[in-house]
Structure formats: C-alpha cells, structure tokens
Design a protein around this motif. Structure first.
Motif, PDB file in Angstrom:
ATOM      1  N   LYS A   1      43.565  63.838  45.338  1.00 22.20           N
ATOM      2  CA  LYS A   1      42.269  63.218  45.561  1.00 22.20           C
ATOM      3  C   LYS A   1      41.485  62.440  44.571  1.00 22.20           C
ATOM      4  CE  LYS A   1      38.177  65.163  47.877  1.00 22.20           C
ATOM      5  NZ  LYS A   1      37.635  66.548  48.595  1.00 22.20           N
ATOM      6  N   LEU A   2      41.664  63.126  43.254  1.00 28.84           N
ATOM      7  CA  LEU A   2      41.053  62.296  42.304  1.00 28.84           C
ATOM      8  C   LEU A   2      41.594  60.971  42.024  1.00 28.84           C
ATOM      9  CD1 LEU A   2      39.980  65.069  39.434  1.00 28.84           C
ATOM     10  CD2 LEU A   2      38.519  63.439  40.565  1.00 28.84           C
ATOM     11  N   VAL A   3      42.749  61.081  41.925  1.00 26.07           N
ATOM     12  CA  VAL A   3      43.721  59.714  41.348  1.00 26.07           C
ATOM     13  C   VAL A   3      43.287  58.605  42.518  1.00 26.07           C
ATOM     14  CG1 VAL A   3      46.001  58.614  41.505  1.00 26.07           C
ATOM     15  CG2 VAL A   3      45.740  60.876  40.162  1.00 26.07           C
ATOM     16  N   ASN A   4      43.279  58.964  43.876  1.00 31.08           N
ATOM     17  CA  ASN A   4      42.928  58.173  44.838  1.00 31.08           C
ATOM     18  C   ASN A   4      41.317  57.471  44.698  1.00 31.08           C
ATOM     19  OD1 ASN A   4      45.255  57.811  46.250  1.00 31.08           O
ATOM     20  ND2 ASN A   4      45.048  59.683  47.220  1.00 31.08           N
ATOM     21  N   LEU A   5      40.417  58.510  44.419  1.00 24.86           N
ATOM     22  CA  LEU A   5      39.122  58.028  44.013  1.00 24.86           C
ATOM     23  C   LEU A   5      38.844  57.212  42.871  1.00 24.86           C
ATOM     24  CD1 LEU A   5      37.312  61.448  44.738  1.00 24.86           C
ATOM     25  CD2 LEU A   5      36.837  59.296  45.966  1.00 24.86           C
ATOM     26  N   LEU A   6      39.535  57.355  41.982  1.00 26.62           N
ATOM     27  CA  LEU A   6      39.349  56.714  40.506  1.00 26.62           C
ATOM     28  C   LEU A   6      40.213  55.393  40.559  1.00 26.62           C
ATOM     29  CD1 LEU A   6      39.831  59.467  38.194  1.00 26.62           C
ATOM     30  CD2 LEU A   6      37.688  58.398  38.688  1.00 26.62           C
ATOM     31  N   HIS A   7      41.327  55.444  41.294  1.00 24.83           N
ATOM     32  CA  HIS A   7      42.027  53.996  41.303  1.00 24.83           C
ATOM     33  C   HIS A   7      42.437  53.265  42.643  1.00 24.83           C
ATOM     34  CE1 HIS A   7      43.025  55.372  37.284  1.00 24.83           C
ATOM     35  NE2 HIS A   7      43.697  56.419  37.784  1.00 24.83           N
ATOM     36  N   THR A   8      41.457  53.558  43.579  1.00 20.86           N
ATOM     37  CA  THR A   8      41.477  52.459  44.769  1.00 20.86           C
ATOM     38  C   THR A   8      40.658  51.678  44.412  1.00 20.86           C
ATOM     39  OG1 THR A   8      42.098  54.828  46.193  1.00 20.86           O
ATOM     40  CG2 THR A   8      41.232  52.629  47.225  1.00 20.86           C
ATOM     41  N   GLU A   9      41.071  50.364  44.881  1.00 19.95           N
ATOM     42  CA  GLU A   9      40.296  49.084  44.613  1.00 19.95           C
ATOM     43  C   GLU A   9      39.336  48.998  45.940  1.00 19.95           C
ATOM     44  OE1 GLU A   9      41.861  45.468  43.397  1.00 19.95           O
ATOM     45  OE2 GLU A   9      43.350  46.357  42.277  1.00 19.95           O
ATOM     46  N   VAL A  10      38.209  48.808  45.643  1.00 19.96           N
ATOM     47  CA  VAL A  10      37.219  48.688  46.885  1.00 19.96           C
ATOM     48  C   VAL A  10      37.043  47.057  47.179  1.00 19.96           C
ATOM     49  CG1 VAL A  10      34.778  48.702  47.906  1.00 19.96           C
ATOM     50  CG2 VAL A  10      35.659  50.661  46.075  1.00 19.96           C
ATOM     51  N   VAL A  11      37.625  46.582  48.322  1.00 23.89           N
ATOM     52  CA  VAL A  11      37.408  45.199  48.591  1.00 23.89           C
ATOM     53  C   VAL A  11      36.129  44.734  49.593  1.00 23.89           C
ATOM     54  CG1 VAL A  11      38.633  43.091  49.865  1.00 23.89           C
ATOM     55  CG2 VAL A  11      39.826  44.894  48.452  1.00 23.89           C
ATOM     56  N   ILE A  12      35.325  43.942  49.140  1.00 21.20           N
ATOM     57  CA  ILE A  12      34.231  43.549  49.985  1.00 21.20           C
ATOM     58  C   ILE A  12      34.421  42.210  50.724  1.00 21.20           C
ATOM     59  CG2 ILE A  12      31.624  43.347  49.961  1.00 21.20           C
ATOM     60  CD1 ILE A  12      31.767  45.096  47.616  1.00 21.20           C
ATOM     61  N   ASP A  13      34.209  42.294  51.813  1.00 20.29           N
ATOM     62  CA  ASP A  13      34.515  41.108  52.564  1.00 20.29           C
ATOM     63  C   ASP A  13      33.126  40.380  52.854  1.00 20.29           C
ATOM     64  OD1 ASP A  13      35.587  38.853  53.907  1.00 20.29           O
ATOM     65  OD2 ASP A  13      35.993  39.961  55.809  1.00 20.29           O
ATOM     66  N   ILE A  14      33.063  39.170  52.296  1.00 15.22           N
ATOM     67  CA  ILE A  14      31.519  38.549  52.247  1.00 15.22           C
ATOM     68  C   ILE A  14      31.842  37.283  53.194  1.00 15.22           C
ATOM     69  CG2 ILE A  14      29.854  37.401  51.282  1.00 15.22           C
ATOM     70  CD1 ILE A  14      30.529  39.021  48.666  1.00 15.22           C
ATOM     71  N   GLU A  15      31.272  37.209  54.307  1.00 20.58           N
ATOM     72  CA  GLU A  15      31.186  36.102  55.253  1.00 20.58           C
ATOM     73  C   GLU A  15      30.435  35.012  54.811  1.00 20.58           C
ATOM     74  OE1 GLU A  15      30.726  37.040  59.434  1.00 20.58           O
ATOM     75  OE2 GLU A  15      32.156  38.783  59.444  1.00 20.58           O
ATOM     76  N   ARG A  16      30.938  33.855  54.976  1.00 18.32           N
ATOM     77  CA  ARG A  16      29.860  32.665  54.356  1.00 18.32           C
ATOM     78  C   ARG A  16      29.906  31.910  55.589  1.00 18.32           C
ATOM     79  NH1 ARG A  16      30.375  32.149  48.087  1.00 18.32           N
ATOM     80  NH2 ARG A  16      31.242  33.839  47.699  1.00 18.32           N
ATOM     81  N   PRO A  17      28.707  31.318  55.702  1.00 27.07           N
ATOM     82  CA  PRO A  17      28.581  30.135  56.881  1.00 27.07           C
ATOM     83  C   PRO A  17      29.155  29.162  56.664  1.00 27.07           C
ATOM     84  CG  PRO A  17      26.333  30.820  55.492  1.00 27.07           C
ATOM     85  CD  PRO A  17      27.666  31.405  55.078  1.00 27.07           C
TER      86      PRO A  17
END
Length: 170
Positions: free
Chosen positions: A154-170
């Motif tokens: 659980k800790l390994v997954n929390l610390l090393h999972t990349e968060v990808v943010i999808d930003i929509e552009r007009p």
C-alpha cells in the motif's frame, strides 16, 4: 498521556477521560487568532479545518518549508496530513491543533510549526522500505508476513504511483 481520537463516518471524536466521545468541531467565532502554519517536514502537507458540524475542509497543500497564513478563531480545530500517505502530522505533538486561549484578540501573527509525530518502529521501517522499493512486484521477494506485505504494498503504491492530470485545451 496522549489524546485519543476515533473517526466515524467522516467525523472525528476525541475520547475524554471518562471514555465519552466529544465531536471535534469549531464552536465559537468571537476570539480571533492570526496564525502562520509552517511545514517543517520534508513532505507536502495538507491543511484541514473542522467546521461547526465537524466536517473536515481542505485549505491548502504546503510544500516543505512553505508557510500559510490564516485568520481563524481560538476554538477552531486544524489538522495536518501527508498529502500522499495521509499520515497525521502535528503541532506541539498534537494531531488536532487549536490556538491557545492567550492568543485570542492579539493583533499579530504567531508561527506554528507542522512536524511529524512520534512513529512506531513498524511505521518507520515500512516507510523506509517503501521509499527504496520502486516497484510493487519487488515486495514479494522480501518474504514478509502477509500483514506486513499488504501494508508495505500500500505504501509503495502511494509513494511511487504517478498522478496524471489530463488538461483539456480549447
């Protein structure tokens, strides 16, 4: 003696001396306090405030050594958690911070350092291992008891999972 807390359905209760549960919440807005919270940890910290119903509200995420100025009241409770692991941090070894009564009405800002509380040896070891293990598959090679393996995964997954943010552009 450490103050004990119990969380039920998103609300936090303080367990007082006779075992009674008291809801952690804001109670009065008459005596102002001007505060500065400074993150003295090496991790990003989320700052939370409990309203009059005991509901927790997120204020800001502070990077290491950053500070946040807030105008509040002496009966308003504040909480601090690791932005990733959700570990509770503290001010003056208390997980719930309420400004001291003597600050009420003062017209200047006081600084309060957010720090890591006392961790158990188990928590310290798991966190140390999790920071060095980059892939969850590596945990099984340690041949740990299942409960420790699950906590470490659980800790390994929390610390090393990349968060990808999808930003929509007009």
């Amino acid at each position: 003696m450490a103050i004990k807390y119990v969380e039920e359905r998103g609300l936090l209760y303080e367990i007082i001396g006779n075992g009674e549960k008291v809801l952690v919440r804001s109670t009065d807005s008459s005596s102002r306090a001007y505060l500065r919270f400074t993150n003295k940890t090496t991790r990003p910290v989320d700052i939370w405030w409990r309203d009059f119903r005991g509901t927790r509200h997120h204020y800001v995420c502070l990077e290491s050594d950053a500070y946040y100025d807030v105008n509040t009241y002496i009966t308003h409770p504040w909480e601090f958690t690791d932005a990733v692991t959700k570990e509770r941090y503290c001010i003056n070894n208390c997980h719930i911070y309420r400004p001291p009564v003597n600050l009420g009405g003062m017209q200047f800002r006081t600084n309060w350092n957010i720090t890591i509380g006392v961790r158990s040896l188990r928590e310290t070891c798991l966190l140390a291992l999790a920071t060095h293990i980059k892939k969850a598959q590596q945990v099984k090679y340690l041949e740990l008891p299942k409960t420790l393996e699950c906590e470490l995964l659980k800790l390994v997954n929390l610390l090393h999972t990349e968060v990808v943010i999808d930003i929509e552009r007009p």
